[in-house]
Motif scaffolding. Structure first.
Motif, short mmCIF file in Angstrom:
data_model
loop_
_atom_site.label_atom_id
_atom_site.label_comp_id
_atom_site.label_asym_id
_atom_site.label_seq_id
_atom_site.Cartn_x
_atom_site.Cartn_y
_atom_site.Cartn_z
N LYS A 14 -33.85 31.21 72.62
CA LYS A 14 -35.12 31.61 73.22
C LYS A 14 -36.01 32.05 72.06
O LYS A 14 -35.76 33.06 71.44
N LYS A 15 -37.03 31.26 71.78
CA LYS A 15 -37.81 31.45 70.55
C LYS A 15 -39.16 32.11 70.81
O LYS A 15 -39.86 31.75 71.75
N LYS A 16 -39.48 33.04 69.95
CA LYS A 16 -40.85 33.56 69.86
C LYS A 16 -41.33 33.16 68.48
O LYS A 16 -40.70 33.50 67.48
N ARG A 17 -42.41 32.43 68.40
CA ARG A 17 -42.89 31.84 67.14
C ARG A 17 -44.14 32.56 66.67
O ARG A 17 -45.06 32.80 67.45
N LEU A 18 -44.17 32.91 65.40
CA LEU A 18 -45.31 33.60 64.82
C LEU A 18 -45.58 33.04 63.42
O LEU A 18 -44.66 32.95 62.60
N ASN A 19 -46.81 32.64 63.19
CA ASN A 19 -47.25 32.24 61.85
C ASN A 19 -48.20 33.32 61.35
O ASN A 19 -49.21 33.61 61.97
N ILE A 20 -47.85 33.93 60.24
CA ILE A 20 -48.63 35.02 59.69
C ILE A 20 -49.59 34.52 58.63
O ILE A 20 -49.19 33.86 57.67
N ILE A 21 -50.86 34.84 58.84
CA ILE A 21 -51.90 34.54 57.86
C ILE A 21 -52.19 35.84 57.12
O ILE A 21 -52.60 36.83 57.74
N PRO A 22 -51.91 35.90 55.83
CA PRO A 22 -52.01 37.15 55.08
C PRO A 22 -53.32 37.91 55.29
O PRO A 22 -53.31 39.13 55.50
N LYS A 23 -54.44 37.23 55.25
CA LYS A 23 -55.74 37.91 55.37
C LYS A 23 -55.89 38.64 56.71
O LYS A 23 -56.57 39.65 56.79
N GLU A 24 -55.24 38.15 57.76
CA GLU A 24 -55.30 38.80 59.07
C GLU A 24 -54.57 40.15 59.07
O GLU A 24 -54.74 40.94 59.98
N TYR A 25 -53.76 40.37 58.05
CA TYR A 25 -53.03 41.63 57.91
C TYR A 25 -53.53 42.44 56.71
O TYR A 25 -52.86 43.36 56.25
N GLY A 26 -54.70 42.06 56.21
CA GLY A 26 -55.29 42.78 55.09
C GLY A 26 -54.63 42.52 53.76
O GLY A 26 -54.73 43.33 52.84
N LEU A 27 -53.94 41.40 53.63
CA LEU A 27 -53.23 41.07 52.40
C LEU A 27 -53.83 39.83 51.75
O LEU A 27 -54.28 38.91 52.44
N ASP A 28 -53.80 39.80 50.43
CA ASP A 28 -54.25 38.61 49.71
C ASP A 28 -53.22 37.51 49.76
O ASP A 28 -53.55 36.34 49.86
N LYS A 29 -51.94 37.89 49.67
CA LYS A 29 -50.86 36.90 49.70
C LYS A 29 -49.57 37.58 50.12
O LYS A 29 -49.40 38.79 50.02
N ILE A 30 -48.66 36.76 50.62
CA ILE A 30 -47.31 37.21 50.95
C ILE A 30 -46.31 36.30 50.24
O ILE A 30 -45.42 36.74 49.56
N GLY A 31 -46.50 34.99 50.42
CA GLY A 31 -45.62 34.03 49.76
C GLY A 31 -44.22 34.00 50.36
O GLY A 31 -43.96 34.56 51.42
N HIS A 32 -43.32 33.37 49.66
CA HIS A 32 -41.97 33.15 50.17
C HIS A 32 -41.11 34.42 50.15
O HIS A 32 -40.23 34.57 50.99
N LEU A 33 -41.35 35.31 49.23
CA LEU A 33 -40.42 36.42 49.02
C LEU A 33 -40.95 37.81 49.34
O LEU A 33 -40.20 38.78 49.28
N ASP A 34 -42.20 37.96 49.68
CA ASP A 34 -42.78 39.30 49.74
C ASP A 34 -42.86 39.96 51.11
O ASP A 34 -43.33 41.08 51.22
N PHE A 35 -42.38 39.32 52.17
CA PHE A 35 -42.48 39.93 53.49
C PHE A 35 -41.81 41.31 53.52
O PHE A 35 -42.38 42.27 54.04
N PHE A 36 -40.63 41.43 52.98
CA PHE A 36 -39.89 42.69 53.06
C PHE A 36 -39.99 43.55 51.80
O PHE A 36 -39.22 44.47 51.62
N ARG A 37 -40.95 43.28 50.97
CA ARG A 37 -41.17 44.15 49.81
C ARG A 37 -41.86 45.42 50.29
O ARG A 37 -42.68 45.42 51.20
N GLU A 38 -41.52 46.52 49.63
CA GLU A 38 -42.06 47.84 49.98
C GLU A 38 -43.58 47.86 50.06
O GLU A 38 -44.16 48.52 50.93
N LYS A 39 -44.23 47.10 49.20
CA LYS A 39 -45.70 47.09 49.19
C LYS A 39 -46.30 46.57 50.49
O LYS A 39 -47.46 46.85 50.80
N ASN A 40 -45.54 45.82 51.28
CA ASN A 40 -46.04 45.27 52.54
C ASN A 40 -45.47 45.97 53.77
O ASN A 40 -45.66 45.51 54.89
N LYS A 41 -44.81 47.08 53.54
CA LYS A 41 -44.14 47.81 54.62
C LYS A 41 -45.11 48.16 55.76
O LYS A 41 -44.82 47.89 56.92
N GLU A 42 -46.22 48.75 55.44
CA GLU A 42 -47.16 49.20 56.47
C GLU A 42 -47.78 48.05 57.27
O GLU A 42 -48.01 48.17 58.46
#
Length: 92
Positions: A52-80
């Motif tokens: 049972k899938k819930k699908r989400l595509n995250i656009i960095p700018k919509e979250y106030g971020l310049d970039k996220i990339g492949h590795l930065d979702f769980f980095r401390e800097k993106n916690k909030e």
């Protein structure tokens, strides 16, 4: 590109992907050059067929971020900005 080359090990005969029926949050990042939204969609459709899938595509700018990339979702800097997304899904 052949399906097998896109999915790699997911097409191996000894996997348990078909047995996954639990709800899954499938996230792609619009600026991820390795796991593009299209490849994540294919993985969800062809591999996680019974989940049972819930699908989400995250656009960095919509979250106030310049970039996220492949590795930065769980980095401390993106916690909030980002960590609440999977937490809310788990609490549902």
């Amino acid at each position: 590109m052949k399906e097998a080359s896109i999915l790699g090990y997911a097409n191996e005969t000894q996997n348990l992907y078909d047995e996954i029926t639990q709800p899954i949050l499938i996230i792609s990042l619009d600026d991820d050059f390795m796991a593009t939204p299209k490849s994540v969609d294919l993985f969800a459709e062809l591999v996680l067929k019974n989940a049972k899938k819930k699908r989400l595509n995250i656009i960095p700018k919509e979250y106030g971020l310049d970039k996220i990339g492949h590795l930065d979702f769980f980095r401390e800097k993106n916690k909030e900005q980002l960590w609440q997304i999977p937490l809310e899904f788990l609490e549902e």
